[in-house]
Design an enzyme around this catalytic site. Structure first.
Site, short mmCIF file in Angstrom:
data_model
loop_
_atom_site.label_atom_id
_atom_site.label_comp_id
_atom_site.label_asym_id
_atom_site.label_seq_id
_atom_site.Cartn_x
_atom_site.Cartn_y
_atom_site.Cartn_z
N GLY A 37 45.85 52.57 33.86
CA GLY A 37 46.91 51.72 34.40
C GLY A 37 46.51 51.17 35.75
O GLY A 37 45.47 51.57 36.32
N SER A 111 40.38 52.15 34.80
CA SER A 111 39.65 51.84 33.55
C SER A 111 40.22 50.57 32.91
O SER A 111 40.82 50.63 31.84
CB SER A 111 39.67 53.02 32.58
OG SER A 111 40.92 53.68 32.50
S1 ADX Z 1 37.97 51.80 37.89
O1 ADX Z 1 38.30 50.37 37.71
O2 ADX Z 1 36.52 52.03 38.02
O3 ADX Z 1 38.56 52.64 36.83
P1 ADX Z 1 38.92 53.69 39.81
O4 ADX Z 1 40.10 54.27 39.14
O5 ADX Z 1 37.64 54.48 39.80
O6 ADX Z 1 38.67 52.20 39.25
O7 ADX Z 1 39.27 53.42 41.34
C1 ADX Z 1 40.44 52.75 41.66
C2 ADX Z 1 40.92 53.06 43.07
O8 ADX Z 1 40.00 52.54 44.02
C3 ADX Z 1 42.24 52.36 43.33
O9 ADX Z 1 43.32 53.21 43.11
C4 ADX Z 1 42.15 51.95 44.78
O10 ADX Z 1 42.64 52.99 45.59
C5 ADX Z 1 40.68 51.84 45.06
N1 ADX Z 1 40.11 50.46 45.07
C6 ADX Z 1 39.34 49.97 46.05
N2 ADX Z 1 38.92 48.72 45.77
C7 ADX Z 1 39.45 48.39 44.56
C8 ADX Z 1 39.38 47.23 43.73
N3 ADX Z 1 38.67 46.16 44.08
N4 ADX Z 1 40.06 47.24 42.56
C9 ADX Z 1 40.78 48.33 42.20
N5 ADX Z 1 40.88 49.45 42.94
C10 ADX Z 1 40.21 49.51 44.12
#
Ligand code: ADX
Length: 206
Positions: A37, A111
């Site tokens: 999410g 994700s």
């Molecule tokens: S994922 O896309 O690779 O699944 P993940 O869950 O590890 O992301 O990390 C998301 C967290 O990183 C967010 O909750 C937020 O705190 C932080 N964050 C920093 N930069 C970004 C970005 N560009 N997009 C989304 N989340 C970010």
């Protein structure tokens, strides 16, 4: 399904203890609950409370959290589509190992790409991959803005921010959808525990 190693000179070594033996020891099945999410949708909060409820019911559960994993295992990754893919691939492999160890794994990563989640589903095909869509409208995540990142993303200070300048692809057929903006936390936790009981991962509450 396993990945093909870069070197041809490595062979899989089979242990003497089976996953089934570990599950019997722990008296529950080992599955992965994959929470997906938007940032601020409530993934970590929900996963942490489900973990606590499971441990209270004497089940061994462990949360892998996006922000935490990016301080260690994925410290060398950013937020491009490629880096997010690699992040999710690594977590899928870690979840697989932990499931093999008998642990109920709860993952809390944005994700955002369906293809990445589908690959993890394949990786964990032997065990259970239960996708939980933590569904919360972008406006509400943005209004909460717990970490102040949406404001920065709107101001252009953070690039490729999910929901603002990078996509989020909602699951088409998740095992469970939890509407965190519509129900109190306890009800959301109960929904997830209900899924685990229905799938015979844990015994029903006495
Ligand atoms: S994922 O896309 O690779 O699944 P993940 O869950 O590890 O992301 O990390 C998301 C967290 O990183 C967010 O909750 C937020 O705190 C932080 N964050 C920093 N930069 C970004 C970005 N560009 N997009 C989304 N989340 C970010």
């Amino acid at each position: 399904m396993s990945e093909t190693p870069k070197s041809a000179n490595v062979v899989w070594s089979q242990g003497l203890v089976t996953r089934a033996q570990r599950e019997a020891l722990l008296r529950h099945r080992a599955v992965t609950l994959w929470f997906t999410g938007l940032s601020g949708s409530g993934k970590s909060t929900l996963a942490n409370h489900v973990e606590q409820a499971l441990v209270r019911r004497e089940a061994l559960a462990y949360v892998l959290d996006g922000d935490n994993i990016r301080h260690g295992l994925s410290a060398n990754l950013g937020f491009s589509a490629e880096d997010r893919s690699e992040n999710i691939r690594r977590i899928g492999e870690v979840a697989k190992l932990m499931n093999d160890a008998g642990v109920i794994v709860l993952t809390a990563f944005i994700s955002p790409y369906r293809s990445d989640r589908a690959r993890v589903r394949e990786t964990l095909a032997q065990g259970g991959f239960l996708e939980v869509f933590v569904d919360c409208p972008l406006e509400i995540c943005e209004r909460r803005d717990v970490k102040g990142l949406y404001r920065q993303a709107r101001a252009g200070a953070i690039a490729e921010f999910t929901g603002i300048s990078a996509p989020y692809e909602p699951p088409l057929a998740p095992e469970l959808r939890v509407a965190t903006a519509e129900h109190p936390l306890e009800a959301c936790v109960a929904q997830v525990l209900g899924l685990l009981e229905a799938r015979s991962v844990i015994p029903g509450a006495r």
